[in-house]
Design a protein around this motif. Structure first.
Motif, PDB file in Angstrom:
ATOM      1  N   HIS A  88      -2.790  -8.168  13.238  1.00 47.28           N
ATOM      2  CA  HIS A  88      -2.575  -7.313  12.078  1.00 47.28           C
ATOM      3  C   HIS A  88      -3.866  -7.106  11.283  1.00 47.28           C
ATOM      4  O   HIS A  88      -4.261  -6.010  10.933  1.00 47.28           O
ATOM      5  CB  HIS A  88      -1.506  -7.935  11.190  1.00 47.28           C
ATOM      6  CG  HIS A  88      -1.141  -7.096  10.023  1.00 47.28           C
ATOM      7  ND1 HIS A  88      -0.776  -5.779  10.159  1.00 47.28           N
ATOM      8  CD2 HIS A  88      -1.091  -7.372   8.697  1.00 47.28           C
ATOM      9  CE1 HIS A  88      -0.519  -5.289   8.969  1.00 47.28           C
ATOM     10  NE2 HIS A  88      -0.708  -6.230   8.067  1.00 47.28           N
ATOM     11  N   LEU A  89      -4.523  -8.232  11.033  1.00 44.49           N
ATOM     12  CA  LEU A  89      -5.713  -8.146  10.212  1.00 44.49           C
ATOM     13  C   LEU A  89      -6.975  -8.254  11.059  1.00 44.49           C
ATOM     14  O   LEU A  89      -8.087  -8.254  10.560  1.00 44.49           O
ATOM     15  CB  LEU A  89      -5.699  -9.261   9.165  1.00 44.49           C
ATOM     16  CG  LEU A  89      -4.514  -9.146   8.218  1.00 44.49           C
ATOM     17  CD1 LEU A  89      -4.359 -10.402   7.401  1.00 44.49           C
ATOM     18  CD2 LEU A  89      -4.682  -7.932   7.326  1.00 44.49           C
ATOM     19  N   TRP A  90      -6.760  -8.390  12.340  1.00 43.21           N
ATOM     20  CA  TRP A  90      -7.887  -8.506  13.249  1.00 43.21           C
ATOM     21  C   TRP A  90      -8.686  -7.208  13.193  1.00 43.21           C
ATOM     22  O   TRP A  90      -8.123  -6.144  13.059  1.00 43.21           O
ATOM     23  CB  TRP A  90      -7.309  -8.754  14.638  1.00 43.21           C
ATOM     24  CG  TRP A  90      -8.313  -9.054  15.685  1.00 43.21           C
ATOM     25  CD1 TRP A  90      -8.867 -10.258  15.988  1.00 43.21           C
ATOM     26  CD2 TRP A  90      -8.850  -8.117  16.603  1.00 43.21           C
ATOM     27  NE1 TRP A  90      -9.720 -10.129  17.032  1.00 43.21           N
ATOM     28  CE2 TRP A  90      -9.740  -8.821  17.436  1.00 43.21           C
ATOM     29  CE3 TRP A  90      -8.693  -6.743  16.810  1.00 43.21           C
ATOM     30  CZ2 TRP A  90     -10.461  -8.205  18.453  1.00 43.21           C
ATOM     31  CZ3 TRP A  90      -9.409  -6.128  17.818  1.00 43.21           C
ATOM     32  CH2 TRP A  90     -10.289  -6.863  18.638  1.00 43.21           C
ATOM     33  N   THR A  93       2.404   1.903   8.865  1.00 44.21           N
ATOM     34  CA  THR A  93       0.971   1.681   8.690  1.00 44.21           C
ATOM     35  C   THR A  93       0.190   2.611   9.602  1.00 44.21           C
ATOM     36  O   THR A  93       0.690   3.076  10.621  1.00 44.21           O
ATOM     37  CB  THR A  93       0.575   0.236   9.034  1.00 44.21           C
ATOM     38  OG1 THR A  93       0.803   0.037  10.430  1.00 44.21           O
ATOM     39  CG2 THR A  93       1.391  -0.758   8.230  1.00 44.21           C
ATOM     40  N   SER A  94      -1.066   2.853   9.229  1.00 41.12           N
ATOM     41  CA  SER A  94      -1.832   3.770  10.058  1.00 41.12           C
ATOM     42  C   SER A  94      -2.152   3.193  11.444  1.00 41.12           C
ATOM     43  O   SER A  94      -2.168   3.942  12.415  1.00 41.12           O
ATOM     44  CB  SER A  94      -3.081   4.259   9.342  1.00 41.12           C
ATOM     45  OG  SER A  94      -3.655   3.213   8.627  1.00 41.12           O
ATOM     46  N   TRP A 146      -1.381   3.734  17.301  1.00 39.23           N
ATOM     47  CA  TRP A 146      -0.897   3.229  18.584  1.00 39.23           C
ATOM     48  C   TRP A 146       0.156   4.148  19.179  1.00 39.23           C
ATOM     49  O   TRP A 146       0.190   4.387  20.376  1.00 39.23           O
ATOM     50  CB  TRP A 146      -0.324   1.818  18.423  1.00 39.23           C
ATOM     51  CG  TRP A 146      -1.403   0.778  18.367  1.00 39.23           C
ATOM     52  CD1 TRP A 146      -1.752   0.014  17.296  1.00 39.23           C
ATOM     53  CD2 TRP A 146      -2.290   0.408  19.430  1.00 39.23           C
ATOM     54  NE1 TRP A 146      -2.799  -0.801  17.620  1.00 39.23           N
ATOM     55  CE2 TRP A 146      -3.158  -0.595  18.927  1.00 39.23           C
ATOM     56  CE3 TRP A 146      -2.453   0.819  20.755  1.00 39.23           C
ATOM     57  CZ2 TRP A 146      -4.153  -1.188  19.680  1.00 39.23           C
ATOM     58  CZ3 TRP A 146      -3.449   0.220  21.518  1.00 39.23           C
ATOM     59  CH2 TRP A 146      -4.285  -0.765  20.989  1.00 39.23           C
ATOM     60  N   MET A 147       1.013   4.661  18.298  1.00 39.82           N
ATOM     61  CA  MET A 147       2.057   5.544  18.798  1.00 39.82           C
ATOM     62  C   MET A 147       1.439   6.795  19.398  1.00 39.82           C
ATOM     63  O   MET A 147       1.851   7.259  20.468  1.00 39.82           O
ATOM     64  CB  MET A 147       3.011   5.903  17.643  1.00 39.82           C
ATOM     65  CG  MET A 147       4.183   6.757  18.045  1.00 39.82           C
ATOM     66  SD  MET A 147       5.131   6.093  19.434  1.00 39.82           S
ATOM     67  CE  MET A 147       6.055   4.784  18.655  1.00 39.82           C
ATOM     68  N   ALA A 148       0.416   7.315  18.727  1.00 41.14           N
ATOM     69  CA  ALA A 148      -0.251   8.509  19.251  1.00 41.14           C
ATOM     70  C   ALA A 148      -0.866   8.204  20.611  1.00 41.14           C
ATOM     71  O   ALA A 148      -0.728   8.978  21.566  1.00 41.14           O
ATOM     72  CB  ALA A 148      -1.316   8.977  18.275  1.00 41.14           C
ATOM     73  N   ALA A 158       0.799  -1.220   0.000  1.00 47.23           N
ATOM     74  CA  ALA A 158       0.000   0.000   0.000  1.00 47.23           C
ATOM     75  C   ALA A 158       0.829   1.264   0.000  1.00 47.23           C
ATOM     76  O   ALA A 158       0.328   2.333   0.247  1.00 47.23           O
ATOM     77  CB  ALA A 158      -0.930   0.001   1.197  1.00 47.23           C
ATOM     78  N   LYS A 159       2.142   1.137  -0.249  1.00 49.01           N
ATOM     79  CA  LYS A 159       2.955   2.326  -0.161  1.00 49.01           C
ATOM     80  C   LYS A 159       3.210   2.900  -1.529  1.00 49.01           C
ATOM     81  O   LYS A 159       3.469   2.190  -2.484  1.00 49.01           O
ATOM     82  CB  LYS A 159       4.268   2.023   0.556  1.00 49.01           C
ATOM     83  CG  LYS A 159       4.077   2.044   2.043  1.00 49.01           C
ATOM     84  CD  LYS A 159       4.884   1.015   2.746  1.00 49.01           C
ATOM     85  CE  LYS A 159       4.439  -0.366   2.409  1.00 49.01           C
ATOM     86  NZ  LYS A 159       4.914  -1.399   3.268  1.00 49.01           N
TER      87      LYS A 159
END
Ligand SMILES: Nc1ncnc2c1ncn2[C@@H]1O[C@H](COP(=O)(O)OP(=O)(O)OP(=O)(O)O)[C@@H](O)[C@H]1O
Ligand SMILES: Nc1ncnc2c1ncn2[C@@H]1O[C@H](COP(=O)(O)OP(=O)(O)OP(=O)(O)O)[C@@H](O)[C@H]1O
Ligand SMILES: [Mg+2]
Ligand SMILES: [Mg+2]
Lengths: 363, 347, 269, 293, 298
Positions: B341-343, B19-20, B25-27, B6-7
């Motif tokens: 990841h896809l959850w 990835t978003s 999560w970082m935010a 997707a990049k």
């Protein structure tokens, strides 16, 4: 909320584990005793503590943990490092009076350490008491100082040398042993070359003193071996055997099995704890007693229990009878109680026999 | 051009967070860190500060040991250098504390350069032992260089002050230490996006072929030591402002082992590993404290009787981790991430 | 099968790290006294097959998840690698794997452990030095300083010491000069002939492998795709193009003929 | 007393102390030689050995020689258990990880000893006798002399063993490449076990000697660190190196301690170490790592 | 096409124009001269008075029996070993004592006999690493990843993607850790890494060892393409005679550390001394015969 809280960082494991265990029992017993008698001015004592394994950071963590859980009045700290590290915090809080396992000479300074004290002489005072004794027994004696290369071990060196000079005693050799040293043959050789009348050890719990003594005996030296508080536990010496016979040292407290007439408190201790009571036990017990006394005097004066008031109250203690724990009434004018007595180890009875009267450096 | 799934540009592909969900999560993490003091009592704030100091130092060690493959058991000694520098500067100059921290780091970096010299000749555990030697020699210096270090008694440090506020409360220190550490961690992450970081890893994987590729071993090994010691020095400086007294025994040898354990348990050679390792290893002994406390309600004497068990559990944790997951906590986190990841669309 | 098979691999599957499947139902057999060669492109799983047989997979986090392997009539699944060696199955690993900080002679001594508990007499190192005089010259030097080819000789030398009944050879020609390749293959052939040692030979150099082998297997992606006696394989069109490098007739194709497309191999479709 | 005599005595004492270092270093070397693992728990096994002796001799009142045999066997058993349970699963992992596991083991052993015997220092029952020994005029402590003899005999035994026994090759082969060792028919797990058993038994034996000289305490494991220095100076995989390195460090420490002061002992040791690393990176007799492209 | 073949030293300028036309990244192809190089390890004389030269833009093969000193020669050229005697000249400049990193900057690149990729990194990072010596990011740039560092990394990424990854057809594996790749692919990644160095002279140590015929063909094509598209000078050690004879312009034969022959491929192939020391029978059919003859004798 009406309790008086003694909190503590105790080295229950690690190198000083045995000390922590003894201190814990001593404080615990004294607290129990006071509480059974109705507490201090009706307020019960409570003792909470954490193990620190004799590590400064663990000790500070314990302090913070206990401090965030309790309203603490007294704190028992577990090492010189901790006492120094936590001091700025104590000064800032101003609500706690602290004592502990450390008799570091540096802490004996009310200006820098206004909320701390030690329940006995500092290390320099301990060796000072030994020197006092030596000067009387054998004026002009030759002395060797043996210290471990740690903060603990080096603490009294400068003070001892100065004091010896005043008393006209001659320091003929200074031996420093690395903290990890096991074999001390080379140090014994130095001792042999110096042929002193006395060797004063400081900074050790037990080893390597027995090895020094045994090798000195093999070599036919008639040096007298002496030590300070932390190496004065007869229980440890009992396991060494005959070599230990004649080992001397300074002890600020009576031994628990001392059946002196003027020691009612020792009877109480023997009742509460019929089995063996180590020297750290006595230290813990006395510390708790002084904590209580300070609290009692503060409350009697109608003051708030905070660091300043507690310390002030502690410093009003004058000619105070410890119930025989110390064989002489004590006065706490600063941060220490510079009183002690010389004992000699007797291998046959596995006991420490008094070798002198109580010596005070206050006069 | 399209790379991966997707990049859409090299820049996006080279970003730290690709990835978003990662960015989200970082935010969340940053906001949580910013608001944490509102919820924490003094004890936990104390621990948070300690964790942040340890994270900074562990990240430094990770650069050296995890990424460059030069094993050091002297990290605590470098911290001590930083701490002493800060203590001396604080006592003798009126420099602002941030400057002191940087100078502390720089002095530690210089010492690190010297200690790193044997790395040009020896490797692996031989080097590790050399760093042990260096830390004992430094200890000797701290004890005996009376005029500067004040010998055994050490140096008392006046509190740091920022904008006129004395940083004595743990809350204040928290708001200073955590951002500093966060910047240091970010810097380390950036480092490994560039040629310097790649050179470090190349040296770890095979130093002689790295040399033929044009990587000067002399320069990069020493650089790695310097960077790592800089981190240690800054962490040591923070330590000094935190505990406010520095003595030769403040940074015992076991503390160096602690850092090594932290990066191994966390995961060597990943930035995340150094961070979670330091957090974990700092908090475990404290959590054990609570476990023992809880046991006290069942066995009143638990503290005395069970204390040695803490030593045992501590060792057992290291062993257990290494046997169960030699790549460390970071790997476990990655696995969980992959799982989710896809959850919730797929398991 | 009526013939005497010394090694019988039956439908095995191999998985690395519990996730990466490398072999998918591979079967092959080695008849006693014969040389069998196993060919395949890089990453097909040839080395993996050999490691599965000698039970060295476990060291690399690999496992045989299905199928069975029988050596000399017994199931190998329960035997430790060294126990297999002591029963006469010697694996000359890919990439030489000599003991770098042992001397040449010590490397050979290490191989004598293969004789433990087997009741055979050690023969000394003469045979090895006879085949590889170069090793004799350097017998007291550290093996790590040998050149690539010398190291390969040493690896095969170790196999000779062990007096095995089956040797698994993983790319013995790797990095050897043409002359040495010939020599080593001559030796391989003579060991097979004189001592009756069976061999499973993995090779990239197909022409030389076919020169010594009696039977061949070709594998792709973890499966056998083609097998047969060497004569039949050499005649196969795909084998000729992809393994022997012959275009159309008898002539070798030149590397200078730049190839812009690849013909699909028939066995893949 | 003449200065020369004093110097001789100091040197002899240094040799004696060095022999103890050598013996402990031997435990490192044996394990490293076969498994490429630096077992940092050696110090703690030394301590455990001393405590086992204490338990058998003082606790159960067994005669000294029985207690010695039992403690050494006990050390070996512990080695076997550690190897089987904790080290073998780590086969093939990064050496630093295995190194860390041994640090963890050390911590567990300390905890267990504290749990069983408490934390206070103790003295071992005297069994080495007290008669002083004089070499000419020079005095040597009896315990030290005995320690020297025992270490020398044990190490000489191992040197001979490795020279004339093919097992030595098996050990080194295993260390160099486990898969290849397997493929040569070497019982790799067996070699691992043997190395750990012998290594830990040696350490336990060293612990008895050490404890009888300096007393025992759960903290006595730090002695392992000094022995580690010896190993590095001598060469990690060299038995002779352990001997020479130990004696060298012992003597230098004795000289430094006597003529400079006790606080210089550790710096001297580590100074020698650093100098050695710069001059001979792999120690006096250690194998140089082979690096080729 | 056939590149110039000569035993005489070249000065490199000859093919510069051609190289420029093809867009060679860092200038022209280079010449290399080895003169009287000797190297020994203790008693082992790995190289004795070796001299040869490599013409700019050519493919030169260095062949010889195992242990002849080919890899040692490579190590001297790339600066990993220091020869005891002799000089190595690059475009006329004496580089015998130059440090390896410096050599990388002036245009040397190599692959290794035993693959020496960095196993802990992805393919992409391995390739990027090749460019190390040409980048300028310093430690402060790196921490901030701002300005120069970011710009440089982007340029590098673009170059690696578009020039190398596409060229060597390794798009699909760019983010895989190299440890998980098969042997053949690893060799290809090594070549990619060497190309990322923008070499003017490329040293390949056994580029097709361990490859089957098909993979060898692929690699041969890459090597020819590198030479032809960028005019890079190539020096190669290889035992696969089929390939050596087909693609090289010039062959040098070493034996016991000495040059025993050099010249055009077919000249060398016809040299009796070379055949005896190195080549052997050569033809599979002949080999088969020889094997059977020897085996029955033994
Ligand atoms: N230890 C391992 N862990 C994970 N994957 C592995 C491991 N060893 C091999 N593989 C994978 O298994 C596959 C087969 O590998 P193997 O070594 O058996 O191939 P090969 O046929 O011998 O190839 P080559 O001709 O290159 O030697 C490859 O894709 C490889 O990446
Ligand atoms: N570092 C070293 N120390 C000692 N001897 C060495 C060293 N490097 C190479 N040699 C020796 O030098 C000789 C030449 O080795 P080199 O690796 O150059 O051979 P080569 O021609 O590349 O052989 P191959 O084709 O087998 O790779 C060999 O005998 C080798 O043992
Ligand atoms: Mg293979
Ligand atoms: Mg070569």
């Amino acid at each position: 909320a009406d309790e008086i809280v003694i909190a503590g960082s105790l080295p229950l494991t690690g190198m000083f584990g045995f000390a922590g265990v003894g201190v814990e029992a001593g404080i615990q017993d004294y607290v129990k005793m006071i509480n059974e008698e109705g507490g201090i001015a009706g307020r019960q004592l409570r003792f909470v503590y954490e193990d620190t394994a004799y590590k400064v950071d663990a000790s500070v963590a314990a302090f913070n943990k206990l401090n965030s859980q309790e309203e603490i009045h007294f704190y028992y700290g577990d090492s010189t490092g901790f006492a120094k590290t936590i001091n700025p915090e104590l000064n800032r809080m101003g609500s706690i009076l602290m004592a502990g396992t450390s008799y570091a000479s540096e802490l004996n300074d009310p200006a820098t350490y206004p909320f701390q004290f030690m329940a006995g002489p500092d290390y320099t005072e301990m060796t000072g008491i030994l020197l006092e004794y030596i000067a009387k027994e054998k004026p002009g004696a030759k002395i060797v100082l043996v210290n471990s290369d740690t903060e603990f071990g080096r603490d009294p060196i400068a003070g001892t040398k100065a004091r010896a000079q005043e008393l006209g005693l001659e320091i003929v050799e200074e031996i420093i042993t690395p903290p990890t040293a096991v074999d001390v043959s080379t140090e014994v050789l130095k001792l042999r070359r110096a042929r002193p009348d006395y060797a004063i050890f400081h900074g050790y719990l037990l080893a390597p003193i027995p090895e020094f003594m045994s090798q000195a005996k093999q070599l036919g030296l008639d040096t007298k071996f002496m030590g300070t508080f932390w190496s004065m536990d007869p229980g440890s010496w009992a396991k060494v055997g005959d070599v230990a016979n004649g080992y001397m040292g300074v002890m600020p407290y009576r031994y628990a099995d001392d059946e002196a007439d003027d020691a009612p408190m020792l009877d109480r201790i023997r009742q509460m704890r019929p089995d063996y009571r180590s020297t750290p036990y006595m230290q813990g017990f006395l510390t708790a007693m002084l904590f209580s006394e300070a609290a009692k005097r503060t409350l009697e004066a109608g003051k708030e229990l905070n660091g300043e008031n507690l310390k002030a109250a502690l410093n009003t203690i004058k000619d105070f009878d410890t119930g025989g724990i110390i064989g002489k009434p004590i006065t706490i004018s600063g941060n220490s109680i510079p009183v002690g007595r010389i004992y000699t180890y007797n291998a046959a009875t596995q006991k420490m026999d008094p070798a002198s009267d109580w010596i005070s450096l206050q006069e | 051009m399209l790379i991966g799934t997707a990049k859409h540009s090299y820049r996006a592909d080279e970003a730290l967070l690709t990835t978003s969900p990662q960015r989200l999560w970082m935010a969340i993490l940053l906001i949580a860190l910013a608001l944490a003091p509102l919820a924490l009592d003094n004890y936990w704030l104390y621990l948070a500060c300690l964790v942040s100091i340890n994270v900074a130092s562990a990240t430094g060690l990770n650069i050296l040991t995890g990424f460059t493959g030069l094993v050091s058991i002297g990290q605590a000694a470098f911290m001590a250098v930083g701490a002493y520098t800060v203590a001396v500067l604080e006592a003798r100059t009126g420099l602002p504390f941030l400057v002191n921290l940087v100078v502390g780091g720089a002095v530690a970096a210089c010492v690190g350069l010297v200690v790193g010299l044997p790395s040009l000749r020896v490797k692996g555990l031989y080097l590790a032992i050399a760093t042990i030697a260096a830390s004992f020699i430094l200890h000797f210096v701290f004890v005996n260089w009376q005029s500067v270090t004040n010998g055994n008694s050490g140096i008392n440090v006046t509190p740091a002050s920022l904008f006129g506020v004395e940083l004595t409360d743990y809350v204040h220190l928290y708001y200073v230490f955590v951002p500093i550490t966060a910047l240091m961690v970010l810097g380390a992450a950036n480092l490994f996006r560039t040629r310097i970081g790649r050179a470090f890893i190349a040296i770890r994987d095979r130093d002689i072929s790295a040399e033929v590729l044009g990587i000067s071993l002399l320069r990069y090994k020493l650089l790695s030591f310097a960077v790592s010691s800089f981190y240690a020095g800054v962490a040591g400086g923070m330590w000094a402002y935190f505990f406010r007294v520095v003595t030769p025994e403040s940074f015992p040898f076991i503390y160096s082992i602690f850092f090594l354990a932290a990066i191994i348990v966390g995961g060597m050679g990943t930035i995340l590993g150094g961070v979670v390792g330091a957090v974990f290893m700092t908090l475990v002994p404290e959590l054990l404290r609570f476990a023992v406390e809880w046991l006290t309600t069942i066995f009143p004497n638990a503290v005395t009787a069970l204390s040695p068990i803490r030593t045992i559990v501590f060792g057992a944790l290291i062993i257990g981790f290494l046997i169960a997951e030699p790549k460390g906590l970071a790997e476990i986190i990655q696995r969980i991430r992959r799982f989710f990841h896809l959850w919730p669309f797929r398991k | 099968m009526a013939v005497d098979t010394i090694l019988d691999i039956n439908n095995i599957e191999v998985v690395y790290n519990k996730t990466i499947q490398v072999l998918r139902g591979l079967s092959l057999a080695v008849e006693r006294g014969k040389i069998v060669t196993l060919l395949g492109s890089n990453g097909a799983g040839k080395s993996t097959t050999l490691k599965a047989v000698s039970n060295l997979l476990t060291l690399e986090n690999g496992a045989v998840t299905a199928g069975s392997i029988r050596f000399d009539g017994g199931d190998t699944a329960r035997l430790a690698p060294h126990a297999l060696v002591r029963r006469g199955l010697f694996h000359v690993m890919e990439g030489r794997r000599i003991f770098e900080d042992l001397t040449v002679e010590e490397n050979l001594t290490a191989a004598t452990f293969a004789l433990s508990g087997r009741g055979v007499k050690p023969k000394g190192f003469d045979l090895v030095y006879q085949y590889f005089p170069r090793l004799h010259e350097r017998r007291n030097g550290l093996a790590g300083y040998l050149s690539g080819g010398e190291q390969q000789m040493l690896a095969i030398g170790r196999a000779l010491i062990a007096q095995p009944s089956l040797i698994l050879l993983d790319e013995p020609s790797l990095g050897l000069s043409p002359l040495l390749v010939e020599e080593i293959f001559t030796i391989i052939a003579s060991i097979n002939r004189d001592l009756g040692v069976s061999m499973l030979l993995v090779e990239q150099n197909a022409s030389i492998a076919f020169a010594v082998a009696h039977y061949g297997y070709i594998m792709e992606h973890g499966k056998i795709v083609l097998d047969g006696p060497t004569e039949r394989l050499t005649a196969d069109e795909d084998v000729r193009e992809f393994y022997l490098g012959m275009s159309g007739g008898e002539n070798h194709k030149s590397y200078r003929e730049i190839k812009h497309y690849k013909r699909r191999k028939r066995w893949l479709s | 007393m003449s200065d020369l005599l004093f110097f001789t005595e100091v040197t002899l004492a240094g040799l004696g102390a060095g022999a103890l270092l050598s013996l402990t270093a031997l435990a490192f070397v044996l394990i490293y030689k076969a498994t490429r693992v630096i077992n940092l728990a050696v110090g703690e096994i030394v301590m455990l050995g001393a405590y086992l002796f204490f338990a058998f001799a003082a606790g159960l009142g067994l005669p000294a020689w029985v207690a010695i045999v039992l403690s050494i066997a006990g050390g070996g058993l512990v080695g076997a258990i550690l190897e089987r349970g904790l080290i073998r699963p780590m086969l093939g992992e990064n050496p630093i990880s295995v190194f860390m596991v041994t640090i963890g083991i050390g911590s567990v052993v300390v905890g267990l000893v504290e749990l069983l015997w408490g934390t206070e220092p103790r003295a071992l029952p005297a069994f080495l006798g007290n008669q002083p020994i004089f070499l000419g005029e020079a005095y040597v402590s009896r315990k030290i002399a005995i320690a020297f003899l025992v270490s020398a005999v044990v190490i000489a035994g191992f040197v001979l063993l490795f020279r004339f026994w093919r097992g030595g090759v098996a050990l080194r082969a295993t260390a160099s490449d486990q898969a290849a060792a397997y493929s040569c028919g070497i019982n790799v797990p067996g070699v691992f076990s043997v190395a750990w058993i012998i290594g830990c038994a040696t350490a336990a034996g060293a612990g008895i000697l050490l404890g009888s000289i300096g007393g025992i305490s759960p903290a006595m494991g730090v002695f392992g660190l000094s022995a580690l220095v010896v190993v590095i100076v001598g060469g990690l995989d060299s038995i002779a190196g352990a001997l020479i390195g130990g004696l060298l460090i012992g003597v230098f420490e004795a000289w430094a301690g006597t003529y400079l002061g006790g606080e210089y002992k550790i710096v001297t040791t580590f100074g020698i170490l650093i100098a050695m690393l710069m001059i001979r990176p792999y120690g006096l007799f250690g194998t140089t790592e082979i690096e080729r492209l | 096409m056939s590149a110039p073949v000569s035993l005489k030293p070249h000065r490199g300028a000859a093919t510069q124009a051609e190289a420029a036309r093809k867009g060679a990244p860092s200038g022209a192809a280079a010449s290399l001269e080895v003169e009287g190089v000797s190297l020994s390890f203790g008693g082992v004389k790995a190289l004795r008075d070796v001299s040869f030269s490599v013409a700019p833009g050519s493919i030169t093969a260095l062949i010889g029996p195992n242990g002849a000193g080919k890899t040692s020669m490579f190590n001297c050229i790339s600066g990993f070993y220091k020869p005891q005697q002799g000089t190595i000249r690059y475009n006329g400049e004496d580089i015998t004592r130059m440090h390896p990193p410096h050599r990388a900057r002036i245009g040397f690149a190599r692959t290794f006999q035993n693959i020496a990729l960095f196993r802990g990194m992805t393919v992409l990072d391995n390739i990027k690493l090749g460019r190390h010596a040409h980048l300028k990011t310093n430690i402060l740039d790196a921490f901030a990843y701002w300005g120069r560092a970011a710009r440089e990394e982007m340029e590098l990424r673009r170059d690696v993607e578009e020039r190398i990854i596409d060229f060597l057809e390794i798009n699909h594996i760019r983010n895989m850790p190299v440890a998980a790749l098969s042997y053949g692919l690893q060799k290809r990644v090594e070549l990619a890494r060497a190309l990322a160095m923008h070499p003017r002279i490329l040293l390949l140590d056994e580029p097709v060892a361990g490859m089957n015929r098909e993979e060898t063909e692929d690699m041969a094509r890459f090597i020819l393409d590198v030479k032809e598209e960028w005019g890079t000078t190539i020096l190669m050690v290889e035992h696969d005679m089929g390939m050596v004879m087909d693609i090289s312009d010039h062959v040098v034969v070493l034996n016991f550390g000495e040059v025993i022959a050099s010249g055009l491929p077919h000249e060398v192939q016809g040299n009796a001394q070379v055949a005896e020391a190195y080549l052997g029978a050569g033809e599979p059919a002949a080999i088969k015969e020889k094997i059977h003859k020897r085996a029955s004798v033994a």
